[in-house]
Design a protein around this motif. Structure first.
Motif, PDB file in Angstrom:
ATOM      1  N   LYS A 128       0.840  -1.205   0.000  1.00 30.64           N
ATOM      2  CA  LYS A 128       0.000   0.000   0.000  1.00 30.64           C
ATOM      3  C   LYS A 128       0.867   1.244   0.000  1.00 30.64           C
ATOM      4  O   LYS A 128       0.573   2.223  -0.692  1.00 30.64           O
ATOM      5  N   LEU A 174       0.845   3.968  -3.025  1.00 29.52           N
ATOM      6  CA  LEU A 174       0.592   5.390  -2.786  1.00 29.52           C
ATOM      7  C   LEU A 174       1.769   6.218  -3.299  1.00 29.52           C
ATOM      8  O   LEU A 174       1.591   7.255  -3.951  1.00 29.52           O
ATOM      9  N   MET A 193       1.307   5.434   6.313  1.00 28.47           N
ATOM     10  CA  MET A 193       0.693   6.047   5.138  1.00 28.47           C
ATOM     11  C   MET A 193       0.852   7.577   5.204  1.00 28.47           C
ATOM     12  O   MET A 193       1.140   8.219   4.190  1.00 28.47           O
ATOM     13  N   LYS A 225       2.818   9.799   2.479  1.00 30.07           N
ATOM     14  CA  LYS A 225       2.223  10.971   1.827  1.00 30.07           C
ATOM     15  C   LYS A 225       3.133  12.185   1.983  1.00 30.07           C
ATOM     16  O   LYS A 225       3.477  12.847   0.987  1.00 30.07           O
ATOM     17  N   LEU A 285      -6.452   6.050  -1.684  1.00 23.08           N
ATOM     18  CA  LEU A 285      -6.705   5.411  -0.392  1.00 23.08           C
ATOM     19  C   LEU A 285      -8.089   4.762  -0.343  1.00 23.08           C
ATOM     20  O   LEU A 285      -8.266   3.703   0.235  1.00 23.08           O
ATOM     21  N   ARG A 286      -9.053   5.422  -0.989  1.00 23.85           N
ATOM     22  CA  ARG A 286     -10.413   4.911  -0.910  1.00 23.85           C
ATOM     23  C   ARG A 286     -10.700   3.835  -1.957  1.00 23.85           C
ATOM     24  O   ARG A 286     -11.063   2.715  -1.629  1.00 23.85           O
ATOM     25  N   GLU A 334      -7.144   1.244  -2.216  1.00 27.92           N
ATOM     26  CA  GLU A 334      -6.775   0.540  -0.984  1.00 27.92           C
ATOM     27  C   GLU A 334      -7.972   0.234  -0.090  1.00 27.92           C
ATOM     28  O   GLU A 334      -7.839  -0.505   0.879  1.00 27.92           O
ATOM     29  N   TYR A 381      -9.669   1.893   2.211  1.00 29.89           N
ATOM     30  CA  TYR A 381      -9.706   2.279   3.614  1.00 29.89           C
ATOM     31  C   TYR A 381     -11.051   2.932   3.910  1.00 29.89           C
ATOM     32  O   TYR A 381     -11.651   3.541   3.026  1.00 29.89           O
ATOM     33  N   ILE A 434      -8.827   7.171   6.690  1.00 26.97           N
ATOM     34  CA  ILE A 434      -8.299   8.192   5.781  1.00 26.97           C
ATOM     35  C   ILE A 434      -8.195   9.522   6.525  1.00 26.97           C
ATOM     36  O   ILE A 434      -7.221  10.258   6.387  1.00 26.97           O
TER      37      ILE A 434
END
Lengths: 167, 169
Positions: B16, B20, B60, B64, B123-124, B127, B129, B134
């Protein structure tokens, strides 16, 4: 699944209101071969999402364990510190050995005074003795004088001997 | 903490992190470097890992920030990541699953989205989440995330529709 239902979900999806379960339903629906032409766009979107989800990180990570200081090493450091401290404090104690009267407890002070008195008495009598010894000194002085006179006597005798020899 | 314990913690989300990073940095090599960097940072701070409430969310967020910093410094140097030398090695895989060209377009169009929307979409939708996670990762409230997500999805769809109907981008 009924197309109507899917369209409703799509609308919710566009507004960011779908739950993860509903999104999964959409993904399942769009992974099938044929979808209505007006939903073709979503098919490529969802397929892309599924496809990129498969991508993996394959590179190795060189995990070098940093040199960690074990407990033993710290104990040795502590031991050295303790020894140094011990030596230092011992040294301090020797330095501060001379105590003043103020450091003593009242009882100790009383004992100290008592001992001092006894010693003073002893020493005064001792001095009395030395006074008497002075007389002896004087005797020995006179005695020395006597020996000096004796030297005269021996001189006299040696001269008399000379006289006797010449005669 | 031993190496294997660390790997057990990190394994589930390292992909992940990588995805990202790749979403933001585009090039696979850059993303790999970034992922490596992140994992090494975690490893070096392994004593503190147990203190973190959620290692995954924390990583994460780290990813970022790290990638955005990288992009910023690239912009500052007036350098851009060159895509000409970048080839997706998974193209054949793409063909295997018989995906049509438009899947490739999705990736290109996603690159054009603003960074924030890219991250949220990644992310949504990729992945998966939930909004709460998030929110923690990006330090945003959930309504803002929904709004941003909705915008991202709509603009992605609109741009895709354009390419679909005209066949050109």
């Amino acid at each position: 699944m009924v197309l109507n239902n899917i369209e409703k979900l799509i609308e919710k999806y566009d507004n960011g209101e779908t739950t993860l379960q509903e999104e999964q339903q959409l993904k399942d629906y769009f992974s099938q071969e044929t979808v209505p032409p007006h939903l073709e766009v979503y098919k490529s979107m969802f397929q892309y999402f599924l496809y990129t989800h498969e991508e993996q990180f394959t590179k190795d990570v060189p995990l070098k364990s940093k040199k960690t200081y074990s407990l033993y090493q710290w104990i040795s450091v502590a031991a050295v510190a303790v020894i140094m401290l011990g030596i230092f404090t011992q040294f301090e104690i020797f330095q501060t050995q001379p105590q003043t009267l103020a450091d003593l407890t009242p009882q100790e002070r009383a004992e100290y005074e008592e001992a001092k008195e006894v010693l003073a008495l002893f020493s005064s009598n001792f001095n009395n003795g030395t006074d008497k010894l002075m007389a002896l000194n004087m005797v020995s002085d006179n005695f020395d004088k006597g020996t000096d006179n004796m030297a005269y006597l021996s001189e006299v005798s040696s001269t008399t001997n000379k006289i006797l020899k010449t005669n | 903490m031993t190496q294997s314990e660390f790997l057990n913690i990190v394994m589930p989300f390292k992909d992940k992190v990588f995805r990202l990073a790749k979403r933001l940095l585009v090039s696979k090599e850059e993303a790999e470097d970034a992922t490596q960097e992140i994992l090494l940072k975690l490893w070096n701070n392994k004593q503190k890992i147990s203190e973190y409430k959620n290692v995954e969310a924390f990583s994460m967020t780290m990813t970022k920030n790290f990638c955005l910093d990288k992009l910023k410094s690239k912009h500052a140097q007036n350098l851009k990541i060159v895509h000409s030398n970048y080839q997706d090695k998974n193209v054949s895989l793409q063909k295997q699953v018989e995906l049509n060209d438009s899947v490739g377009w999705v990736s290109k169009i996603m690159e054009e989205l603003p960074e924030q929307q890219k991250i949220i979409l990644q992310l949504r939708d990729i992945e998966q989440y939930d909004f709460e996670e998030i929110g923690k990762m990006l330090d945003m409230n959930q309504t803002a995330i929904r709004v941003s997500l909705s915008r991202a999805r709509k603009s992605l769809r609109e741009k895709l529709t354009k390419t679909h109907s005209y066949g050109v981008k």
